[in-house]
Every structure is written in C-alpha cells, then in structure tokens.
Design an enzyme around this catalytic site. Structure first.
Site, PDB file in Angstrom:
ATOM      1  N   ASP A  53       0.863  -1.281   0.129  1.00  0.00           N
ATOM      2  CA  ASP A  53      -0.119   0.014  -0.014  1.00  0.00           C
ATOM      3  C   ASP A  53       1.036   1.196  -0.108  1.00  0.00           C
ATOM      4  O   ASP A  53       2.053   1.224   0.273  1.00  0.00           O
ATOM      5  CB  ASP A  53      -0.871   0.073   1.387  1.00  0.00           C
ATOM      6  CG  ASP A  53      -2.198   0.886   1.021  1.00  0.00           C
ATOM      7  OD1 ASP A  53      -3.234   0.117   0.947  1.00  0.00           O
ATOM      8  OD2 ASP A  53      -1.974   1.868   0.787  1.00  0.00           O
ATOM      9  N   SER A  79     -11.240   4.327  -3.973  1.00  0.00           N
ATOM     10  CA  SER A  79     -12.319   3.482  -3.990  1.00  0.00           C
ATOM     11  C   SER A  79     -13.783   4.074  -3.946  1.00  0.00           C
ATOM     12  O   SER A  79     -14.919   3.268  -3.854  1.00  0.00           O
ATOM     13  CB  SER A  79     -12.095   2.634  -2.832  1.00  0.00           C
ATOM     14  OG  SER A  79     -12.255   3.356  -1.532  1.00  0.00           O
ATOM     15  N   TYR A 139     -14.968   7.323 -11.256  1.00  0.00           N
ATOM     16  CA  TYR A 139     -14.590   6.003 -10.422  1.00  0.00           C
ATOM     17  C   TYR A 139     -14.774   4.856 -11.263  1.00  0.00           C
ATOM     18  O   TYR A 139     -14.269   3.974 -11.596  1.00  0.00           O
ATOM     19  CB  TYR A 139     -15.044   6.043  -9.117  1.00  0.00           C
ATOM     20  CG  TYR A 139     -14.924   4.763  -8.334  1.00  0.00           C
ATOM     21  CD1 TYR A 139     -13.705   4.340  -8.012  1.00  0.00           C
ATOM     22  CD2 TYR A 139     -16.129   4.011  -7.954  1.00  0.00           C
ATOM     23  CE1 TYR A 139     -13.598   3.159  -7.340  1.00  0.00           C
ATOM     24  CE2 TYR A 139     -16.171   2.994  -7.404  1.00  0.00           C
ATOM     25  CZ  TYR A 139     -15.004   2.288  -7.153  1.00  0.00           C
ATOM     26  OH  TYR A 139     -14.742   1.095  -6.248  1.00  0.00           O
ATOM     27  N   SER A 193     -19.068  -4.250   0.040  1.00  0.00           N
ATOM     28  CA  SER A 193     -18.636  -5.403   1.042  1.00  0.00           C
ATOM     29  C   SER A 193     -18.210  -4.483   2.491  1.00  0.00           C
ATOM     30  O   SER A 193     -17.121  -4.022   2.470  1.00  0.00           O
ATOM     31  CB  SER A 193     -17.308  -6.050   0.445  1.00  0.00           C
ATOM     32  OG  SER A 193     -16.585  -7.187   1.199  1.00  0.00           O
TER      33      SER A 193
HETATM   34  P1  NAI Z   1     -10.283   1.441   0.658  1.00  0.00           P
HETATM   35  O1  NAI Z   1     -10.078   2.808   0.081  1.00  0.00           O
HETATM   36  O2  NAI Z   1     -10.259   1.179   2.114  1.00  0.00           O
HETATM   37  O3  NAI Z   1      -8.806   0.956   0.286  1.00  0.00           O
HETATM   38  C1  NAI Z   1      -7.924   1.102  -0.952  1.00  0.00           C
HETATM   39  C2  NAI Z   1      -6.592   1.236  -0.577  1.00  0.00           C
HETATM   40  O4  NAI Z   1      -5.611   1.669  -1.660  1.00  0.00           O
HETATM   41  C3  NAI Z   1      -6.094   2.061   0.532  1.00  0.00           C
HETATM   42  O5  NAI Z   1      -5.519   1.614   1.823  1.00  0.00           O
HETATM   43  C4  NAI Z   1      -5.017   3.253  -0.198  1.00  0.00           C
HETATM   44  O6  NAI Z   1      -3.984   3.746   0.713  1.00  0.00           O
HETATM   45  C5  NAI Z   1      -4.616   2.494  -1.415  1.00  0.00           C
HETATM   46  N1  NAI Z   1      -4.210   3.408  -2.350  1.00  0.00           N
HETATM   47  C6  NAI Z   1      -5.047   4.388  -2.993  1.00  0.00           C
HETATM   48  N2  NAI Z   1      -4.173   4.836  -3.886  1.00  0.00           N
HETATM   49  C7  NAI Z   1      -3.009   4.447  -3.688  1.00  0.00           C
HETATM   50  C8  NAI Z   1      -2.119   4.503  -4.830  1.00  0.00           C
HETATM   51  N3  NAI Z   1      -1.768   5.550  -5.570  1.00  0.00           N
HETATM   52  N4  NAI Z   1      -0.857   3.614  -4.544  1.00  0.00           N
HETATM   53  C9  NAI Z   1      -0.774   2.711  -3.617  1.00  0.00           C
HETATM   54  N5  NAI Z   1      -2.081   2.517  -2.614  1.00  0.00           N
HETATM   55  C10 NAI Z   1      -2.923   3.415  -2.913  1.00  0.00           C
HETATM   56  O7  NAI Z   1     -11.081   0.576  -0.391  1.00  0.00           O
HETATM   57  P2  NAI Z   1     -11.669  -0.889   0.041  1.00  0.00           P
HETATM   58  O8  NAI Z   1     -13.102  -0.638   0.554  1.00  0.00           O
HETATM   59  O9  NAI Z   1     -10.678  -1.538   1.051  1.00  0.00           O
HETATM   60  O10 NAI Z   1     -11.747  -1.552  -1.303  1.00  0.00           O
HETATM   61  C11 NAI Z   1     -10.589  -2.311  -1.858  1.00  0.00           C
HETATM   62  C12 NAI Z   1     -10.861  -2.407  -3.533  1.00  0.00           C
HETATM   63  O11 NAI Z   1     -12.047  -2.924  -3.685  1.00  0.00           O
HETATM   64  C13 NAI Z   1     -10.821  -0.951  -4.063  1.00  0.00           C
HETATM   65  O12 NAI Z   1     -10.092  -1.050  -5.359  1.00  0.00           O
HETATM   66  C14 NAI Z   1     -12.204  -0.668  -4.386  1.00  0.00           C
HETATM   67  O13 NAI Z   1     -12.527   0.160  -5.481  1.00  0.00           O
HETATM   68  C15 NAI Z   1     -13.009  -2.086  -4.423  1.00  0.00           C
HETATM   69  N6  NAI Z   1     -14.208  -2.069  -4.222  1.00  0.00           N
HETATM   70  C16 NAI Z   1     -14.811  -2.061  -2.905  1.00  0.00           C
HETATM   71  C17 NAI Z   1     -15.891  -2.141  -2.680  1.00  0.00           C
HETATM   72  C18 NAI Z   1     -16.392  -2.238  -0.997  1.00  0.00           C
HETATM   73  O14 NAI Z   1     -17.528  -2.316  -0.956  1.00  0.00           O
HETATM   74  N7  NAI Z   1     -15.467  -2.000   0.004  1.00  0.00           N
HETATM   75  C19 NAI Z   1     -16.997  -2.312  -3.457  1.00  0.00           C
HETATM   76  C20 NAI Z   1     -16.588  -2.091  -4.958  1.00  0.00           C
HETATM   77  C21 NAI Z   1     -15.202  -2.002  -5.208  1.00  0.00           C
HETATM   78  C1  15L Z   2     -17.844   0.904  -4.367  1.00  0.00           C
HETATM   79  O1  15L Z   2     -17.101   0.581  -5.279  1.00  0.00           O
HETATM   80  C2  15L Z   2     -17.175   1.467  -3.260  1.00  0.00           C
HETATM   81  O2  15L Z   2     -15.714   1.060  -3.055  1.00  0.00           O
HETATM   82  C3  15L Z   2     -17.490   1.159  -1.855  1.00  0.00           C
HETATM   83  O3  15L Z   2     -17.156   1.953  -0.793  1.00  0.00           O
HETATM   84  C4  15L Z   2     -19.173   1.103  -1.857  1.00  0.00           C
HETATM   85  O4  15L Z   2     -19.680   2.320  -1.786  1.00  0.00           O
HETATM   86  C5  15L Z   2     -19.677   0.377  -2.953  1.00  0.00           C
HETATM   87  O5  15L Z   2     -19.115   0.329  -4.234  1.00  0.00           O
HETATM   88  C6  15L Z   2     -21.140   0.277  -3.061  1.00  0.00           C
HETATM   89  O6  15L Z   2     -21.741   0.458  -4.329  1.00  0.00           O
HETATM   90  O7  15L Z   2     -21.886   0.419  -2.035  1.00  0.00           O
END
Ligand code: NAI
Ligand code: 15L
Length: 266
Positions: free
Chosen positions: A35, A76, A137, A167
């Site tokens: 990260d 994200s 996004y 999630s």
């Molecule tokens: P989050 O925002 O908590 O974690 C993303 C991580 O990526 C952070 O720790 C951040 O420091 C790191 N990051 C951001 N820019 C960076 C860069 N330039 N270089 C290195 N690291 C970088 O997001 P979360 O919820 O953990 O999601 C993980 C992945 O799953 C993301 O790609 C998100 O788009 C995708 N996702 C998540 C969903 C959810 O419900 N949590 C839904 C749909 C997709």
């Molecule tokens: C995403 O892609 C985001 O990363 C997460 O934070 C949620 O907002 C999710 O979609 C969603 O659609 O609920």
C-alpha cells in the site's frame, strides 16, 4: 488451499485489505502486503512493500518475485479525476506492465459495480451487458477491465475482474440488501479466482447469496464461486431503520445508488 508461493495483495492498508490479510494466508506460502499507506510490520509469512501505484519503478519492485496478484489498491470512491487517474488508470497500467515483465500469470482485480451503475434497479444484467459507468471512479474500473482484457489477449495474463457490490460488515441500507458481499464470501470468491484451473479473462459480480439481486453470474460458473452468506438475515433490521425510497430520485432508480449523483469534483 495454498495455490501460490508468493501472493501480492495491493491496497493492504484499506478496509478490505485488512479483512483479507489474515484470510489470504491460507492461500499462499508468503503474502506480500503493499500500500502507499502504513501497513505495520510484517508478521510470520508476510512481506511488506510500501509503494505508490503511480510510480512505475516502485510497482516493478513490488511485483518482482510474486506468482499471482490480488489488486485492491486505488481510489475506492467517486472523486476528482486526477487522483483517480493516478491510482486507478496509471496505477493499473504500471501493475500490468510489471506483471508482463515478471511473468505473473494470474491477477484478481477489484473492479466495482459502478462499472454498470447506470443500469436500473429493475434490471438484471450479466457479464455480457455493456458497461454503463456512473462516474469517474466507475470509468476507471471499466478501464481496468479493458486493460486486463488486452493483457490477456496479447500476453496471456489471466484476470478475474470482480465487480464488487458492497463489502461491509453488514448492509447499511435497502440498496445494499441487493449488493452486499460478506467478507467471508469475498475471500471465498478471491480464493476461487486463484484456484480455478482456467480463468481466462472473466467478469464476475461480487455478491453474497442475496434474495434480491440485479446481477446474474451464470457466465462465470467456471470460477466455481459458491456464496454462503446472505443479506436476507439483515432485511428486517434494515427496513426498520430506513424509510421507503423516493422512486423519482435517481439514487433509488439506478444500481449505482448515491454514486450516480456524486460530484462533479474539482
Ligand atoms: P479503501 O479505500 O479502504 O482501500 C484502498 C487502499 O488503496 C487504501 O489503503 C489506499 O491507501 C490504497 N491506495 C490508494 N491509492 C493508492 C496509490 N496511488 N498507491 C498505492 N495504494 C493506494 O477501499 P476498500 O473498501 O478496501 O476497497 C478495496 C478495493 O475494492 C478498491 O479497489 C475498491 O475500488 C474495490 N471495491 C470495494 C468495494 C467495497 O464495498 N468495499 C466495492 C467495490 C469495489
Ligand atoms: C464501491 O465501489 C466502493 O468502493 C464502496 O465504498 C461502496 O460504496 C460500494 O461501491 C457500493 O456500491 O456500495
């Protein structure tokens, strides 16, 4: 099942990265956590590599020596184009170039339901539906899906694009009753993507076994993902704490929910 020697997890400091850190150790000998934010010291069976995805040299060093990648890192949520471009577009390109140079043959890419956020909540779509991103996004995730398809067609790097729904520990609102993906099901899905014999280039919607759904995973049966959790156990509680949606509001009409009305930023 330990499917790989060294497995790279990007976005390890994020919400889902923290959930997967201990779970994914069952799938590899060494879990390399990366990260740009602080992750903390490596524990047994771990390596830690700080890396900005927008920095090609750092990404190259991060990828060297791994057998597979679970790519969660990046912006994200909906935001201004510049940071999304750096992390999700340039970052994805840097990752696949490094994978090509170092001979990595399988990637699990955290795509998002926001690639198809402008389909209506009254529609059921499958992986053959054309992308309809609901913002910058979602567009960046659509780019990641196309990029990974190119690297499969041209270089044979397999990618499973998981269009993750929502999630979180539990569904926060009525929309998430359709989109919810438990953390254990997320791990089951990623493990299936890592272990199934042939992935090719696949798109699979990341959801638990929810009664209400907008997504049909029949085109991804070869992944072998069988969800074991369901949002249904939370339905009564979610209805009790939320009011009925305004059906004239785009947020209630489209699958992307609030993302379809977010921004513009910057
Ligand atoms: P989050 O925002 O908590 O974690 C993303 C991580 O990526 C952070 O720790 C951040 O420091 C790191 N990051 C951001 N820019 C960076 C860069 N330039 N270089 C290195 N690291 C970088 O997001 P979360 O919820 O953990 O999601 C993980 C992945 O799953 C993301 O790609 C998100 O788009 C995708 N996702 C998540 C969903 C959810 O419900 N949590 C839904 C749909 C997709
Ligand atoms: C995403 O892609 C985001 O990363 C997460 O934070 C949620 O907002 C999710 O979609 C969603 O659609 O609920």
């Amino acid at each position: 099942m330990k499917s790989h020697g060294t497995l790279l997890l990007t976005g390890a400091a994020g919400a889902l990265g923290k959930q997967l850190r201990h779970r994914l150790k069952a799938n590899c000998d060494v879990l390399r956590l990366s990260d740009r934010a602080e992750i903390g010291p490596a524990q047994a069976g771990e390596e830690v590599v700080l890396c900005d995805l927008a920095n090609a040299a750092e990404v190259d060093a991060m990828v060297a020596g791994v057998q597979a990648i679970v790519h969660l890192g990046g912006v994200s949520v909906e935001a201004a184009f510049e940071p999304i471009m750096q992390a999700n577009i340039l970052g994805a390109y840097n990752l696949y170039e490094a994978a090509r140079k170092h001979g990595v043959k399988r990637v699990v890419f955290a795509s998002s339901n926001h690639v198809t956020g402008f389909y209506r909540q009254s529609e059921t779509i499958d992986a053959s539906a054309a992308p309809r991103p609901d913002g910058m996004y979602g567009l960046s995730k659509a780019f990641g899906e196309d990029l990974s398809r190119f690297y499969f067609d041209r270089y044979g790097i397999e990618t499973a694009c998981i269009r993750i729904g929502s999630s979180f520990p539990e569904p926060k609102d009525r929309r998430m009753l359709a989109t919810w993906l438990s953390f254990d099901d997320l791990h089951r899905l990623i493990a299936a993507c890592l272990t199934t014999p042939v992935v090719g280039h696949s798109i699979i919607f990341g959801m638990s076994d929810n009664a209400v759904t907008w997504w049909d995973n029949r085109l991804a049966r070869h992944i072998g993902y069988v969800p074991q959790d369901s949002s249904d156990v939370f339905r009564d509680a979610v209805y009790a704490k939320t009011s009925a949606p305004d059906l004239n509001d785009p947020v209630a009409q489209f699958q992307g929910g609030g993302f379809v009305a977010a921004g513009p930023f910057g």
